[in-house]
Design a protein around this motif. Sequence first.
Motif, PDB file in Angstrom:
ATOM      1  N   TYR A 125       0.763  -1.122  -0.103  1.00 59.89           N
ATOM      2  CA  TYR A 125       0.239  -0.023  -0.033  1.00 59.89           C
ATOM      3  C   TYR A 125       0.933   1.234  -0.212  1.00 59.89           C
ATOM      4  O   TYR A 125       0.466   2.235  -0.485  1.00 59.89           O
ATOM      5  CB  TYR A 125      -0.833  -0.023   1.227  1.00 59.89           C
ATOM      6  CG  TYR A 125      -2.172  -0.562   1.000  1.00 59.89           C
ATOM      7  CD1 TYR A 125      -2.503  -1.968   1.140  1.00 59.89           C
ATOM      8  CD2 TYR A 125      -3.379   0.332   0.416  1.00 59.89           C
ATOM      9  CE1 TYR A 125      -3.650  -2.500   0.679  1.00 59.89           C
ATOM     10  CE2 TYR A 125      -4.480  -0.495   0.204  1.00 59.89           C
ATOM     11  CZ  TYR A 125      -4.792  -1.798   0.216  1.00 59.89           C
ATOM     12  OH  TYR A 125      -5.914  -2.322  -0.161  1.00 59.89           O
TER      13      TYR A 125
ATOM     14  N   SER B  71       3.823   3.287  -3.064  1.00 58.85           N
ATOM     15  CA  SER B  71       3.487   3.982  -4.403  1.00 58.85           C
ATOM     16  C   SER B  71       3.773   5.358  -4.057  1.00 58.85           C
ATOM     17  O   SER B  71       3.909   5.712  -2.679  1.00 58.85           O
ATOM     18  CB  SER B  71       1.892   3.887  -4.484  1.00 58.85           C
ATOM     19  OG  SER B  71       1.194   4.483  -3.393  1.00 58.85           O
TER      20      SER B  71
ATOM     21  N   LYS C 294       1.205  10.125  -7.268  1.00 61.22           N
ATOM     22  CA  LYS C 294       1.332  10.565  -8.745  1.00 61.22           C
ATOM     23  C   LYS C 294       0.788  11.648  -9.402  1.00 61.22           C
ATOM     24  O   LYS C 294       1.181  12.348 -10.051  1.00 61.22           O
ATOM     25  CB  LYS C 294       0.685   9.286  -9.492  1.00 61.22           C
ATOM     26  CG  LYS C 294       1.660   8.006  -9.057  1.00 61.22           C
ATOM     27  CD  LYS C 294       1.320   6.819 -10.074  1.00 61.22           C
ATOM     28  CE  LYS C 294      -0.130   6.317  -9.680  1.00 61.22           C
ATOM     29  NZ  LYS C 294      -0.521   5.133 -10.222  1.00 61.22           N
ATOM     30  N   GLY C 295      -0.729  11.862  -8.916  1.00 63.35           N
ATOM     31  CA  GLY C 295      -1.555  12.939  -9.766  1.00 63.35           C
ATOM     32  C   GLY C 295      -1.374  12.674 -11.151  1.00 63.35           C
ATOM     33  O   GLY C 295      -1.220  13.614 -11.865  1.00 63.35           O
ATOM     34  N   ALA C 296      -1.395  11.352 -11.440  1.00 63.25           N
ATOM     35  CA  ALA C 296      -1.018  10.979 -12.670  1.00 63.25           C
ATOM     36  C   ALA C 296      -1.480  11.707 -13.946  1.00 63.25           C
ATOM     37  O   ALA C 296      -0.598  12.162 -14.544  1.00 63.25           O
ATOM     38  CB  ALA C 296      -1.407   9.457 -12.922  1.00 63.25           C
TER      39      ALA C 296
ATOM     40  N   PHE D 220      -0.216  18.288  -9.134  1.00 63.03           N
ATOM     41  CA  PHE D 220      -1.052  18.327  -8.070  1.00 63.03           C
ATOM     42  C   PHE D 220      -0.943  17.172  -7.589  1.00 63.03           C
ATOM     43  O   PHE D 220      -1.624  16.157  -7.851  1.00 63.03           O
ATOM     44  CB  PHE D 220      -2.186  18.579  -8.834  1.00 63.03           C
ATOM     45  CG  PHE D 220      -2.733  19.903  -9.383  1.00 63.03           C
ATOM     46  CD1 PHE D 220      -3.580  20.881  -8.563  1.00 63.03           C
ATOM     47  CD2 PHE D 220      -2.250  20.367 -10.550  1.00 63.03           C
ATOM     48  CE1 PHE D 220      -3.590  22.077  -9.157  1.00 63.03           C
ATOM     49  CE2 PHE D 220      -2.408  21.410 -11.168  1.00 63.03           C
ATOM     50  CZ  PHE D 220      -2.990  22.547 -10.520  1.00 63.03           C
TER      51      PHE D 220
ATOM     52  N   GLU E 232      -1.344  14.018  -5.125  1.00 62.00           N
ATOM     53  CA  GLU E 232      -2.529  13.217  -4.380  1.00 62.00           C
ATOM     54  C   GLU E 232      -1.908  12.328  -3.655  1.00 62.00           C
ATOM     55  O   GLU E 232      -1.458  11.113  -4.250  1.00 62.00           O
ATOM     56  CB  GLU E 232      -3.489  13.121  -5.292  1.00 62.00           C
ATOM     57  CG  GLU E 232      -4.794  13.609  -4.963  1.00 62.00           C
ATOM     58  CD  GLU E 232      -5.628  13.450  -6.279  1.00 62.00           C
ATOM     59  OE1 GLU E 232      -5.538  12.206  -7.080  1.00 62.00           O
ATOM     60  OE2 GLU E 232      -6.720  14.085  -6.534  1.00 62.00           O
ATOM     61  N   TRP E 233      -2.422  11.942  -2.335  1.00 61.86           N
ATOM     62  CA  TRP E 233      -1.699  10.856  -1.838  1.00 61.86           C
ATOM     63  C   TRP E 233      -2.815   9.845  -1.635  1.00 61.86           C
ATOM     64  O   TRP E 233      -4.163  10.003  -1.670  1.00 61.86           O
ATOM     65  CB  TRP E 233      -1.583  11.203  -0.111  1.00 61.86           C
ATOM     66  CG  TRP E 233      -0.833  12.454   0.257  1.00 61.86           C
ATOM     67  CD1 TRP E 233      -0.928  13.671   0.555  1.00 61.86           C
ATOM     68  CD2 TRP E 233       0.506  12.522  -0.206  1.00 61.86           C
ATOM     69  NE1 TRP E 233      -0.084  14.563   0.728  1.00 61.86           N
ATOM     70  CE2 TRP E 233       0.886  14.008   0.131  1.00 61.86           C
ATOM     71  CE3 TRP E 233       1.696  11.935  -1.100  1.00 61.86           C
ATOM     72  CZ2 TRP E 233       2.081  14.428  -0.139  1.00 61.86           C
ATOM     73  CZ3 TRP E 233       3.016  12.537  -1.228  1.00 61.86           C
ATOM     74  CH2 TRP E 233       3.216  13.725  -0.858  1.00 61.86           C
ATOM     75  N   LEU E 234      -2.430   8.469  -1.516  1.00 56.27           N
ATOM     76  CA  LEU E 234      -2.905   7.365  -1.288  1.00 56.27           C
ATOM     77  C   LEU E 234      -3.473   7.295   0.145  1.00 56.27           C
ATOM     78  O   LEU E 234      -3.087   8.225   1.161  1.00 56.27           O
ATOM     79  CB  LEU E 234      -2.146   5.999  -1.394  1.00 56.27           C
ATOM     80  CG  LEU E 234      -1.878   5.634  -2.884  1.00 56.27           C
ATOM     81  CD1 LEU E 234      -0.971   4.470  -3.221  1.00 56.27           C
ATOM     82  CD2 LEU E 234      -3.051   5.356  -3.787  1.00 56.27           C
ATOM     83  N   PRO E 235      -4.529   6.547   0.688  1.00 56.55           N
ATOM     84  CA  PRO E 235      -4.977   6.626   1.882  1.00 56.55           C
ATOM     85  C   PRO E 235      -4.173   6.490   3.047  1.00 56.55           C
ATOM     86  O   PRO E 235      -4.107   7.067   4.011  1.00 56.55           O
ATOM     87  CB  PRO E 235      -6.164   5.475   1.997  1.00 56.55           C
ATOM     88  CG  PRO E 235      -6.632   5.316   0.513  1.00 56.55           C
ATOM     89  CD  PRO E 235      -5.332   5.825  -0.245  1.00 56.55           C
TER      90      PRO E 235
ATOM     91  N   ARG F  82      -2.094   9.612   3.340  1.00 55.49           N
ATOM     92  CA  ARG F  82      -3.019  10.556   3.849  1.00 55.49           C
ATOM     93  C   ARG F  82      -2.879  10.526   5.375  1.00 55.49           C
ATOM     94  O   ARG F  82      -2.920  11.489   5.936  1.00 55.49           O
ATOM     95  CB  ARG F  82      -4.214  10.605   3.222  1.00 55.49           C
ATOM     96  CG  ARG F  82      -5.210  11.370   3.882  1.00 55.49           C
ATOM     97  CD  ARG F  82      -4.889  13.090   3.750  1.00 55.49           C
ATOM     98  NE  ARG F  82      -5.959  13.657   4.343  1.00 55.49           N
ATOM     99  CZ  ARG F  82      -6.002  14.892   4.635  1.00 55.49           C
ATOM    100  NH1 ARG F  82      -4.739  15.823   4.407  1.00 55.49           N
ATOM    101  NH2 ARG F  82      -6.909  15.664   5.302  1.00 55.49           N
TER     102      ARG F  82
ATOM    103  N   GLN G 199      -2.208  13.759   7.438  1.00 51.14           N
ATOM    104  CA  GLN G 199      -3.046  14.282   8.605  1.00 51.14           C
ATOM    105  C   GLN G 199      -2.463  14.440  10.086  1.00 51.14           C
ATOM    106  O   GLN G 199      -2.807  15.227  10.772  1.00 51.14           O
ATOM    107  CB  GLN G 199      -4.041  13.115   8.561  1.00 51.14           C
ATOM    108  CG  GLN G 199      -5.335  13.448   9.310  1.00 51.14           C
ATOM    109  CD  GLN G 199      -6.477  14.480   8.897  1.00 51.14           C
ATOM    110  OE1 GLN G 199      -6.966  14.367   7.792  1.00 51.14           O
ATOM    111  NE2 GLN G 199      -6.450  15.690   9.669  1.00 51.14           N
TER     112      GLN G 199
ATOM    113  N   VAL H 126       0.228  22.310   0.473  1.00 55.67           N
ATOM    114  CA  VAL H 126      -0.425  22.637   1.699  1.00 55.67           C
ATOM    115  C   VAL H 126       0.740  23.455   2.242  1.00 55.67           C
ATOM    116  O   VAL H 126       1.996  23.100   2.397  1.00 55.67           O
ATOM    117  CB  VAL H 126      -0.804  21.379   2.544  1.00 55.67           C
ATOM    118  CG1 VAL H 126      -1.361  22.004   3.881  1.00 55.67           C
ATOM    119  CG2 VAL H 126      -1.747  20.668   1.870  1.00 55.67           C
TER     120      VAL H 126
ATOM    121  N   VAL I 194      -3.832   0.721   7.139  1.00 56.81           N
ATOM    122  CA  VAL I 194      -4.402   1.799   5.918  1.00 56.81           C
ATOM    123  C   VAL I 194      -5.790   2.134   6.649  1.00 56.81           C
ATOM    124  O   VAL I 194      -6.220   3.181   6.427  1.00 56.81           O
ATOM    125  CB  VAL I 194      -4.721   0.946   4.807  1.00 56.81           C
ATOM    126  CG1 VAL I 194      -5.270   1.743   3.865  1.00 56.81           C
ATOM    127  CG2 VAL I 194      -3.473   0.443   4.204  1.00 56.81           C
TER     128      VAL I 194
END
Lengths: 473, 473
Positions: free
Chosen positions: B11, B14, B17-19, B24, B26-29, B32, B36, B144, B375
């Motif tokens: 998990y 990775s 990618k914001g492929a 931009f 973006e995180w996997l859960p 994240r 957080q 951020v 996860v």
Amino acid sequence: MTLFDATLTYYIDSVAKGASISGFPEWLPSERVVEQRVIDTLREVFELNGFLGIETRAVETGASLLKKGETSKEIYLLSRLQEVGRESDTPIEERLGLHFDLTVPLSRYVVEHSGQLAFPFKRWQIQKVWRGERPQEGRYREFVQADIDVIGQGDLPDHYEVELPLVMVSALERLRAFGLPKATVHANNRKLSEGFYRGLGLTDIEGVLREIDKLDKIGADEVAKLLVEECGASEVQARACLELAELTAADGAELASKFDALCAAHGIAADSEAYALAKQGLDTLAMIVDQAAAIRPGSVIADLKIARGLDYYTGSVYETFLDGAASLGSICSGGRYDNLASQGNRKYPGVGLSIGLSRLVSYMLHTAGAHASRVSPASVLVAVWNESDRAASNAIANTLRSRGIAADVAPTAAKLGKQIKYADKLGIPYVWFPGQEGAGDEVKNIVSGDQNRADATSWEPDSLSARQTVVID
Amino acid sequence: MTLFDATLTYYIDSVAKGASISGFPEWLPSERVVEQRVIDTLREVFELNGFLGIETRAVETGASLLKKGETSKEIYLLSRLQEVGRESDTPIEERLGLHFDLTVPLSRYVVEHSGQLAFPFKRWQIQKVWRGERPQEGRYREFVQADIDVIGQGDLPDHYEVELPLVMVSALERLRAFGLPKATVHANNRKLSEGFYRGLGLTDIEGVLREIDKLDKIGADEVAKLLVEECGASEVQARACLELAELTAADGAELASKFDALCAAHGIAADSEAYALAKQGLDTLAMIVDQAAAIRPGSVIADLKIARGLDYYTGSVYETFLDGAASLGSICSGGRYDNLASQGNRKYPGVGLSIGLSRLVSYMLHTAGAHASRVSPASVLVAVWNESDRAASNAIANTLRSRGIAADVAPTAAKLGKQIKYADKLGIPYVWFPGQEGAGDEVKNIVSGDQNRADATSWEPDSLSARQTVVID
């Protein structure tokens, strides 16, 4: 009313003006405390229920934003400053735009990362969304949504269609501590409506749903007129649509028998394709109201006039209303969408609900009287006798902080009255006096007036003053 | 490596990618979770220090965005979809654009709400910002920032110029638990540099600062060349600027004596206006390093080559570097700005620092090996023997949740192995087996294999498995 209360009132009475740009609400610090606690509470409930938190980028491509949804015409597109005047060189589909909800980005995220997610994928997401409304409309153009969704790979069991509204109900129940009235989810099913309309011989299903959606606003007679004028319905067909919308039932069995009676009355045969479609929706809706009643009686009811504007819903649809606050409209809406995302032949059906958080916070602040117990997170303001003694005051504050007690230090070595006034303005309940010339420290509760000897390595605020909280007038 | 570990690795390996849209992230859960926790930790430290949380709208007017700052050319402007093709009817100053930092919005917010704030106003703010960079640059276009600032009304005491960097140091110290190396704040002062350059006879102060800022990247010889070619410096003046940039000192006293020696060597008279300006900056910088050394030795050092690009800084400037991660550049920057906001004759001077949070999280994930302990936030997956028994499993999960234990329920009544695999994929450590035919419930720790009788009204997960946390490889 103590001075302390008066100051607090002064701080919280204001509204989020966003004075210079209408539709972009902004909270004062004391108001933001309420919003932050609402967000924290929702997150806690969502995580207790096993939802994974994600955040998606704020932008999607025009192609993705324009694919679905009633708000497709209310989008903000972006352009780089250097491209001003040449924006139109790029086709809209390839331009970037701000997302108008969190469901379209979720669908894209799930397909993009499908190889790295476990399905069904349950996620919560609390983020700002934007609508490119005309400024004159007076609507929010920027606001926060709080969403939960579950997305399946290939298929998705229908038990989520009752579980997700119940998670939202339990979350909204927690918000009653912040002044929110009791919430009730009104559920319907698109297949039920569509099957019935088709059984009547109507074909403009989207049109009929759109007119039925106006029932609460304009009344039955106006809706009947529109169904005839806009959707090709006869007077009889229009009245039948209204009869369905107004059908009520105490439980799933009553719902089924009343629906069957309505079909029989309007000549919809039980062996027709239209009835079979309606029956699928009916069974799911009956399951939802019966199971919800067993767990939380009165929390989820069948309401056959719920239509939902967005065209991506394919089954269950939900709207949520607050007791005594009908004018707010639905504060938590959603449904099941089977066709929003796909990858080749593989579909990613989903069920989700979305809370319009900014509107809810506005209601709490301005109608329910929710406000921060104090403006500052600090429990203690450490006084400063002389600027040359500031290091001693900082050391006391750092000792308190290391023990988890939030502390501020007076901005200047002003007269003590001025320092206390600063604490009072921020709602900080304690002022700490560093000991001078070998004497011990003292701490004063400026609300009660009590003053006592205290040691920063062991002193504790009273439990009411320890944390910044939300209280109701 | 257990199956549990292997799944986790799957998990987290990775990258964001914001492929489809570069810049931009973006995180996997599972990623994240790290972001957080970083946000939660910073918020906690900021609030312990008495900072008030605010959130400003994402947009400002073009007029406000274009007023100050080096990034004025990297702005995203908005246009409503309906206005496509007519964007240029509105002057850029009146159009809306996405904020590129949190300092410009703060200044606007403070002036707009000045009547309802207590000054000095200490605030924290953690929000996304956007830069309209060319996609080809490979830079973040959405990220951020985590900021603290203090804004005075009329004036602002200089003790904040040492206290704010120390708050950031203590916040970054907490993040070492997530794999961050030790951070050191490098401080300088614009007045010191400007006074010195003017004393040398140079007039293009902005230009000199801009070239000095390149010292680490291109080296002294190249900078000297640029000072001569671009800023009208003689060879001797250029070398003097470099001597200042390379001056180091163990404390304030040494800094002052070395600086005075440098002035004397270059003929800058102690009674000149230029020296008086430099002396103001020197005194503040000496105060900062001495006071910081007394509280946290080694946390804040004088570094006279720090220039900062943004032109709104008027006094102290800060950059922050991580041990062994120089290539990251400054991860927390800021300074004092006396002229960013004003209302009539009244000024609102400020001091603030900003952490580039997305870059920091990326470092933690991809270099330091930080990852979520699991996860899913759930500690427990309740198994389902048959779909007809789902209500019993839901009831167990709800009992656990009411006691603060996060629980999920198996998506389908599949074979038990499949249900356990689902828990394993999500990193959920316990699977709960509802008792059948009068037998009691049992719970299995799928990591250790232990299985025991359990009662949902009293069972507790072991302390390591109770909460989703961040761990380091």
